[in-house]
Design a protein around this motif. Structure first.
Motif, PDB file in Angstrom:
ATOM      1  N   SER A 114       0.818  -1.206   0.000  1.00  0.00           N
ATOM      2  CA  SER A 114       0.000   0.000   0.000  1.00  0.00           C
ATOM      3  C   SER A 114       0.857   1.264   0.000  1.00  0.00           C
ATOM      4  N   VAL A 115       1.988   1.257   0.732  1.00  0.00           N
ATOM      5  CA  VAL A 115       2.898   2.407   0.735  1.00  0.00           C
ATOM      6  C   VAL A 115       3.497   2.618  -0.653  1.00  0.00           C
ATOM      7  N   ILE A 116       3.921   1.526  -1.291  1.00  0.00           N
ATOM      8  CA  ILE A 116       4.495   1.630  -2.631  1.00  0.00           C
ATOM      9  C   ILE A 116       3.457   2.152  -3.627  1.00  0.00           C
ATOM     10  N   ILE A 117       2.233   1.687  -3.528  1.00  0.00           N
ATOM     11  CA  ILE A 117       1.183   2.113  -4.453  1.00  0.00           C
ATOM     12  C   ILE A 117       0.866   3.587  -4.262  1.00  0.00           C
ATOM     13  N   ARG A 118       0.796   4.051  -3.017  1.00  0.00           N
ATOM     14  CA  ARG A 118       0.521   5.473  -2.762  1.00  0.00           C
ATOM     15  C   ARG A 118       1.627   6.366  -3.313  1.00  0.00           C
ATOM     16  N   ARG A 119       2.862   5.946  -3.114  1.00  0.00           N
ATOM     17  CA  ARG A 119       3.965   6.756  -3.641  1.00  0.00           C
ATOM     18  C   ARG A 119       3.980   6.754  -5.159  1.00  0.00           C
ATOM     19  N   ALA A 120       3.660   5.615  -5.756  1.00  0.00           N
ATOM     20  CA  ALA A 120       3.618   5.559  -7.218  1.00  0.00           C
ATOM     21  C   ALA A 120       2.505   6.448  -7.768  1.00  0.00           C
ATOM     22  N   LYS A 121       1.352   6.447  -7.133  1.00  0.00           N
ATOM     23  CA  LYS A 121       0.259   7.317  -7.578  1.00  0.00           C
ATOM     24  C   LYS A 121       0.609   8.790  -7.374  1.00  0.00           C
ATOM     25  N   ARG A 122       1.258   9.093  -6.259  1.00  0.00           N
ATOM     26  CA  ARG A 122       1.641  10.479  -5.993  1.00  0.00           C
ATOM     27  C   ARG A 122       2.676  10.956  -7.014  1.00  0.00           C
ATOM     28  N   ALA A 123       3.593  10.054  -7.384  1.00  0.00           N
ATOM     29  CA  ALA A 123       4.616  10.429  -8.362  1.00  0.00           C
ATOM     30  C   ALA A 123       4.030  10.599  -9.762  1.00  0.00           C
ATOM     31  N   SER A 124       2.990   9.828 -10.066  1.00  0.00           N
ATOM     32  CA  SER A 124       2.364   9.930 -11.391  1.00  0.00           C
ATOM     33  C   SER A 124       1.356  11.061 -11.491  1.00  0.00           C
ATOM     34  N   GLY A 125       1.098  11.767 -10.395  1.00  0.00           N
ATOM     35  CA  GLY A 125       0.175  12.888 -10.415  1.00  0.00           C
ATOM     36  C   GLY A 125      -1.286  12.497 -10.409  1.00  0.00           C
ATOM     37  N   ALA A 126      -1.614  11.320  -9.899  1.00  0.00           N
ATOM     38  CA  ALA A 126      -3.011  10.889  -9.861  1.00  0.00           C
ATOM     39  C   ALA A 126      -3.768  11.694  -8.802  1.00  0.00           C
ATOM     40  N   ARG A 127      -5.051  11.901  -9.060  1.00  0.00           N
ATOM     41  CA  ARG A 127      -5.885  12.640  -8.114  1.00  0.00           C
ATOM     42  C   ARG A 127      -6.084  11.851  -6.817  1.00  0.00           C
ATOM     43  N   CYS A 128      -6.453  10.577  -6.971  1.00  0.00           N
ATOM     44  CA  CYS A 128      -6.659   9.722  -5.800  1.00  0.00           C
ATOM     45  C   CYS A 128      -5.376   8.937  -5.539  1.00  0.00           C
ATOM     46  N   THR A 129      -4.755   9.202  -4.423  1.00  0.00           N
ATOM     47  CA  THR A 129      -3.490   8.538  -4.081  1.00  0.00           C
ATOM     48  C   THR A 129      -3.661   7.406  -3.079  1.00  0.00           C
ATOM     49  N   ASP A 130      -4.889   7.068  -2.740  1.00  0.00           N
ATOM     50  CA  ASP A 130      -5.119   5.979  -1.795  1.00  0.00           C
ATOM     51  C   ASP A 130      -4.946   4.630  -2.478  1.00  0.00           C
ATOM     52  N   ALA A 131      -4.452   3.670  -1.733  1.00  0.00           N
ATOM     53  CA  ALA A 131      -4.302   2.307  -2.235  1.00  0.00           C
ATOM     54  C   ALA A 131      -5.588   1.538  -1.960  1.00  0.00           C
ATOM     55  N   THR A 132      -6.338   1.246  -2.999  1.00  0.00           N
ATOM     56  CA  THR A 132      -7.597   0.542  -2.844  1.00  0.00           C
ATOM     57  C   THR A 132      -7.354  -0.956  -2.696  1.00  0.00           C
ATOM     58  N   GLU A 133      -8.413  -1.654  -2.314  1.00  0.00           N
ATOM     59  CA  GLU A 133      -8.304  -3.106  -2.176  1.00  0.00           C
ATOM     60  C   GLU A 133      -8.013  -3.776  -3.510  1.00  0.00           C
ATOM     61  N   MET A 134      -8.575  -3.228  -4.571  1.00  0.00           N
ATOM     62  CA  MET A 134      -8.306  -3.799  -5.893  1.00  0.00           C
ATOM     63  C   MET A 134      -6.842  -3.624  -6.272  1.00  0.00           C
ATOM     64  N   ASN A 135      -6.251  -2.467  -5.939  1.00  0.00           N
ATOM     65  CA  ASN A 135      -4.825  -2.265  -6.202  1.00  0.00           C
ATOM     66  C   ASN A 135      -3.975  -3.268  -5.447  1.00  0.00           C
ATOM     67  N   LEU A 136      -4.302  -3.498  -4.187  1.00  0.00           N
ATOM     68  CA  LEU A 136      -3.537  -4.453  -3.383  1.00  0.00           C
ATOM     69  C   LEU A 136      -3.697  -5.876  -3.906  1.00  0.00           C
ATOM     70  N   MET A 137      -4.902  -6.228  -4.324  1.00  0.00           N
ATOM     71  CA  MET A 137      -5.122  -7.569  -4.867  1.00  0.00           C
ATOM     72  C   MET A 137      -4.338  -7.770  -6.153  1.00  0.00           C
ATOM     73  N   LEU A 138      -4.304  -6.740  -6.998  1.00  0.00           N
ATOM     74  CA  LEU A 138      -3.510  -6.836  -8.232  1.00  0.00           C
ATOM     75  C   LEU A 138      -2.022  -6.945  -7.913  1.00  0.00           C
ATOM     76  N   ALA A 139      -1.571  -6.186  -6.907  1.00  0.00           N
ATOM     77  CA  ALA A 139      -0.153  -6.230  -6.546  1.00  0.00           C
ATOM     78  C   ALA A 139       0.244  -7.601  -6.017  1.00  0.00           C
ATOM     79  N   THR A 140      -0.550  -8.146  -5.095  1.00  0.00           N
ATOM     80  CA  THR A 140      -0.230  -9.471  -4.558  1.00  0.00           C
ATOM     81  C   THR A 140      -0.376 -10.561  -5.621  1.00  0.00           C
ATOM     82  N   GLY A 141      -1.325 -10.384  -6.525  1.00  0.00           N
ATOM     83  CA  GLY A 141      -1.461 -11.347  -7.616  1.00  0.00           C
ATOM     84  C   GLY A 141      -0.255 -11.342  -8.536  1.00  0.00           C
ATOM     85  N   MET A 142       0.230 -10.142  -8.870  1.00  0.00           N
ATOM     86  CA  MET A 142       1.437 -10.050  -9.696  1.00  0.00           C
ATOM     87  C   MET A 142       2.648 -10.626  -8.973  1.00  0.00           C
TER      88      MET A 142
END
Length: 316
Positions: A114-142
């Motif tokens: 979740s920390v890595i996802i938030r930093r990646a979103k913040r670096a990419s300039g995304a509006r929503c920087t929260d790590a959602t459950e779907m993001n975490l599921m995709l990360a653990t799946g990968m």
């Protein structure tokens, strides 16, 4: 009964053949029974599924890891009563602690992801920087896919298996199925001659199971969140109904609030059943100028009233 008889005959034939081979070997090479038994033990221990000293420290550590992970290949098993008793006690205490350990590691992995996802979103300039459950599921799946594919390549290299068989072994291992048809560290005295490979296999099992535990943890949290949302929605509806803000609808299409006040109804009354089919109130008389005469001259208007149909007023 026929299959049992065939199996019994086959076992007897195999035993007779083994005894004949043993007698021929002892007679040909002038070997004593004790020496033949020693040769037999050495040959059995050097089979691919029994390769190496299984109960040295490396083999015992591998066995303990397999027990705690509930994989259970069956490549090595205790034979003495004391060993079997210790294995049962060890499993009763160690398996719950192992589950807690894997669950804790999975939670830490989810936090790190979740920390890595938030930093990646913040670096990419995304509006929503929260790590959602779907993001975490995709990360653990990968991450799970990377571990299985990488482990398959490593085991294919060291064990001489095909890549598909190695992938199958990794999947069976990390899902704790553990058929035992493919077991690592059982060739070329790997338990004693390849300590690096032994450590890599143990890290693969422990880290892979932790990632799988992280994925399961996310799924469990997702289901719990869905149940909590449904319970909260039901509680809010109950509060609205108790406050009289939300009406109740019954089977007769009548709508009431909680204080018993009729808000709306959609049923017909007796007056609706006695109105005519035309726009006037002549009850279907044949002399009315506002509608056409009935085709049947013997038809009486009272037949409409006595009919069981519910005739509603309609304009022509």
């Amino acid at each position: 009964m026929q299959a049992f008889g065939v199996s019994s005959i086959y076992s007897e034939s195999l035993s007779a053949l083994q005894q004949a081979v043993k007698n021929n070997f002892v007679k040909k090479y002038n070997v004593s029974t004790e020496d033949y038994r020693m040769i037999e033990i050495v040959i059995i221990e050097n089979k691919p599924h029994k390769a190496g000293p299984q109960w040295k420290f490396a083999g015992a550590f591998y066995f303990a890891t397999v027990v705690l992970a509930m994989i259970g290949y069956g490549h090595s098993t205790p034979t003495t009563v004391a060993g079997k008793l210790f294995t049962m006690c060890y499993a009763m205490v160690g398996i719950p602690l192992g589950l807690v350990m894997f669950q804790s590691i999975g939670e830490r992995l989810n936090k790190f992801a979740s920390v890595i996802i938030r930093r990646a979103k913040r670096a990419s300039g995304a509006r929503c920087t929260d790590a959602t459950e779907m993001n975490l599921m995709l990360a653990t799946g990968m991450l799970s896919s990377i571990i299985i594919t990488t482990g398959a390549a490593v085991f294919s290299r060291y064990e001489g298996w095909s890549y598909f068989d190695s992938f199958y072994y990794c999947f069976v291992t990390l899902t704790t199925i553990g058929f035992g048809d493919y077991v690592a560290l059982q060739n070329d005295q790997a338990l004693t001659n390849k300590p690096g490979y032994v450590a890599l296999s143990l890290v693969f099992i422990l880290f892979g199971l932790a990632v799988v535990a992280a994925s399961i943890n996310l799924l469990v949290l997702r289901f719990m969140t869905m149940q909590a949302e449904d319970a909260k929605r039901d509680e809010q509806d109950a509060q609205n109904i108790a406050a009289g803000n939300q009406p109740l609808t019954f089977d007769d299409d009548s709508t009431y609030n909680m204080h018993g006040k009729l808000l709306e109804n959609n049923y017909t009354t007796e007056n609706d059943e006695t109105v005519s089919l035309c726009s006037c109130t002549c009850m279907g008389g044949t002399r009315c100028l506002n509608h056409e005469q009935f085709v049947d001259p013997d038809f009486q208007p009272m037949d409409i009233i006595e009919s069981t149909l519910c005739l509603k007023r309609a304009s022509v």
